[in-house]
Design an enzyme around this catalytic site. Structure first.
Site: not given
Length: 750
Positions: A552-553, A606-607, A634, A711
């Site tokens: 994902k990263t 991230d994370d 937001k 990964k």
């Protein structure tokens, strides 16, 4: 033409010497029928005077000074016909006026020179908005000297002067009677046989002086990329000062007294404030660094503030509405104007300094002849009372320059090299402007300096001593390669993109092992285009969610890198190890605030569950960080700015319970490798196994369920690669089984 209605008044002597020096005729303050200017008929002749009202003059009388009676050949006690007079502002205003001067009384002759420039400035202030006639005589008090003044010549103001900034001798139009304005020019000459010694420019005819210098130019002033900001400041702060005072007074308009320039360091705030002082034909501005005001002795800091305003106060008391403009520039104003009550300690020095400044700008005895310019890169620290209308009411962000602005700035800093043919022909300023996204003005200047250093270094001999090779130095030129070398190694923008930051997340590249990866990258490209092109959605946010180790990263970093946005930052928990909750909130907030300073920005969060300190045991998480993230995810960027937020998480279910999923515009699932074909495709792209080994692995995984993140797969491949070539395949398959990634139905993809 409408008939004029005259009223008969008796001529009397002016009641006080002070009123005699005003050059006005005086009537009783209970005569409401008369306005600012009047016509007085004396023996078939008409004279235009400016009117002032005073209770010491009896009703039915009109008072004249000795100089006025002498000029009009007027006797005391005679009856005069008086009526109102209106000037036509489009044709009756004075552009320039020539006046002859002499000492009023010969026994008080002074041989010291008289500065005609100061005298002209004082004359305009004392007699602003008054009527003058060719041949008129008056008494003028200047520097404790009484001077006799005779009006010799009057030129009309042409409306086109305001555009051209000057008027030619051929187009001058003469006036018999005119209205003197603050931006009229007064020229002084000596009366014949006069002992007055005149010095200064105002003893010769020059172009009409205005509060705004007519020939100011951004590039000559060394300002680039701030055209819009300067135009907005002029519209808000100076337009009312160019208009005639009587029109401003009739509108009930008050001048703007304060401007706050804020923005990132190095973007030209101090430079702009300094040049505003030069552009205005006002007094030399007082430039003060905020910390210089503070003093360790009680009351001295407040006294320093009072000293800054003393000249303006004295002149306003003396000249009222005709007082000149006093400019006070505060650099680093946040040093002295922090929120009251925010400073630790019992002295309260900062609070009393803020109170003193507030009272001086817009207190009970308010000044209308000042312009305070404050500069800071921390507007959030400044006391809110200072920012209300009537004080520093014009708040202007001096942000990072856009591409057009960067071209202007680079042209300014390379102008001299171009003039002396020291800039290489291959240097393209437009190309440099494209390459220097998010550079501030100071960083662009630093880039030019670095390129110059690189070019000069080529002509330094490498010997026992450092010396310049004179023979080759004469051919010195700064070329394109010098700029590119400096761009790649020497100068990095403070608010730009740190390529090393996100390059570490994709150092193995993106392994497109199947359609799911291609689909994610395509969706990411669509979101990037939406951020760039849509005016309706300046804030776009996407959450990449999936199992751990699914890449994902890396995909988030790849999408952000391909966007080519000038500002890209990764908000990662590994940079906040050991941070308290408040420190973590401030660090995250700063990343977003920096992003708002750029036209196009991308922030990768991230994370997220690690940022929130989430653990399943308990469970426990940081509510303070959660609330901060919910607000920032937001919050739309400022007008004209666009922001793309990419979040990553392995615990979608947790974020769902925290109501964070609703904060993202959309969610994209990042799957693991789930089939043998996808596994083999990944092995082919990585190239770690030979063709024969890949075939063996393909046979072994055929028909079996697979569930492994890219990964984790990379890690297992590298472990197996350390084995003897004869055992690599078996070791790799063994590792897959040990990890539970092969041959177990519980790992079927969701």
């Amino acid at each position: 033409m409408a008939a004029r209605f005259f009223q008969t008044l008796k001529a009397v002597k002016c009641p006080t010497d002070e009123l005699s020096l005003t050059n006005c005729v005086i009537i009783n303050d209970k005569e409401p029928q008369f306005e600012l200017h009047v016509i007085v008929c004396i023996d078939q002749r008409e004279f235009v005077f400016t009117l002032r009202k005073h209770p010491e003059v009896s009703i039915g009388s009109i008072a004249f000074s000795l100089a006025q009676r002498k000029w009009a050949s007027l006797s005391l006690g005679c009856d005069l016909k008086v009526t109102n007079y209106k000037f036509d502002k489009s044709s009756d205003c004075i552009s320039s006026m020539t006046a002859e001067v002499d000492f009023l009384q010969k026994k008080f002759i002074d041989s010291s020179p008289v500065d005609s420039d100061k005298m002209a400035s004082e004359f305009l202030q004392q007699f602003n908005n008054q009527a003058f006639t060719v041949g008129q005589q008056l008494v003028f008090s200047f520097s404790e000297k009484l001077l006799q003044v005779v009006i010799k010549d009057i030129d009309a103001m042409d409306a086109s002067i305001l555009k051209r900034g000057h008027v030619s001798d051929a187009s001058r139009r003469k006036l018999k009677v005119g209205l003197l304005l603050a931006d009229s020019q007064v020229i002084f000459e000596k009366l014949e046989n006069s002992a007055v010694v005149l010095i200064g420019k105002s003893k010769t005819r020059e172009a009409r002086q205005s509060i705004i210098s007519p020939d100011w130019n951004f590039e000559k002033m060394g300002i680039g990329g701030l055209d819009k900001e300067f135009s907005d400041i002029f519209r808000r702060a100076f337009a009312s000062r160019v208009f005639p005072p009587d029109i401003v007074e009739q509108m009930g308009c008050k001048h703007v007294k304060g401007i706050l320039l804020y923005g990132p360091p190095g973007c030209g705030k101090t430079l702009m404030a300094r040049q505003i002082g030069k552009m205005l034909k006002a007094r030399e501005p007082k430039i003060v660094n905020g910390p210089e005001i503070l003093n360790k002795y009680v009351g001295e800091s407040e006294a320093n503030i009072r000293k800054l305003f003393a000249d303006a106060e004295e002149e306003q008391k003396r000249l009222g509405a005709n007082s000149g403009l006093h400019i006070i520039i505060f650099d680093e104003i946040d040093a002295i104007c922090k929120q009251r009550g925010s400073m630790a300690g019992s002295t309260g020095v900062h609070d009393t300094v803020v109170n003193q400044l507030l009272s001086k700008i817009d207190g009970v005895e308010q000044l209308n002849n000042i312009l305070v310019i404050g500069m800071t890169n921390r507007p959030d620290l400044i006391d809110e009372a200072l920012l209300r209308p009537g004080r520093l009411e014009v708040k202007m962000e001096i942000g990072l320059p856009d591409e057009k602005g960067r071209i202007q700035i680079l042209n300014i800093h390379t102008a001299k090299m171009r003039q002396y043919n020291l800039l290489g022909g291959d240097v393209d300023i437009k190309e440099l402007a494209v390459e220097t996204k998010n550079f501030s003005g100071a960083e662009l200047e630093g880039l030019v300096r670095a390129a110059q250093s690189t070019a000069m270094n080529r002509h330094i001999k490498a010997s026992n001593t450092v010396e310049v090779d004179i023979q080759t130095a004469e051919t010195l030129q700064v070329n394109r390669l010098d700029f590119m070398a400096s761009l790649n190694s020497d100068i990095k923008p403070a608010f730009g993109t740190n390529q090393e930051d996100y390059a570490s997340y994709i150092m193995n590249g993106i392994i497109q092992w199947g359609d799911p990866v291609s689909a994610v990258l395509e969706d990411g490209e669509l979101l990037v285009q939406q951020t760039k092109n849509s005016d309706r959605t300046p804030l776009v946010s996407v959450l990449l969610e999936g199992p751990p180790n699914s890449g994902k990263t890396a995909l988030a970093a790849k999408i952000s890198e391909d966007s080519q946005f000038p500002f890209i930052k990764i908000c990662s928990p590994d940079k906040m190890i050991g941070f308290s909750e408040i420190a973590k909130c401030q660090a995250i907030k700063k990343i977003f605030e920096d992003a708002y300073k750029s036209q196009l920005s991308c922030v990768v969060v991230d994370d997220i569950e690690r940022l929130l300190d989430y653990v399943p045991i308990g469970p426990r998480f940081s509510n303070l960080v959660l609330q901060a993230l919910l607000v920032l995810l937001k919050k739309p960027p400022p007008k004209g700015r666009k922001l793309l937020i990419i979040g990553t998480t392995s615990r979608k279910d947790v974020l769902q319970e925290m109501e964070m999923l609703d904060a993202f515009s959309t969610t994209i699932h990042i799957p693991n490798i789930s089939t043998g074909e996808q596994l083999v495709k990944a092995l082919e792209m990585l190239g770690s196994f030979e063709k024969k080994e890949q075939t063996s692995i393909a046979k072994a995984v055929k028909g079996q369920s697979v569930w492994i993140g890219i990964k984790k797969l990379l890690m297992l491949i590298e472990m197996a690669a350390q084995m003897d070539p004869n055992y690599r395949v078996s070791k790799f398959l063994s590792l897959l089984k040990d990890e539970g990634a092969l041959g177990s139905n519980k790992f079927v993809a969701i």
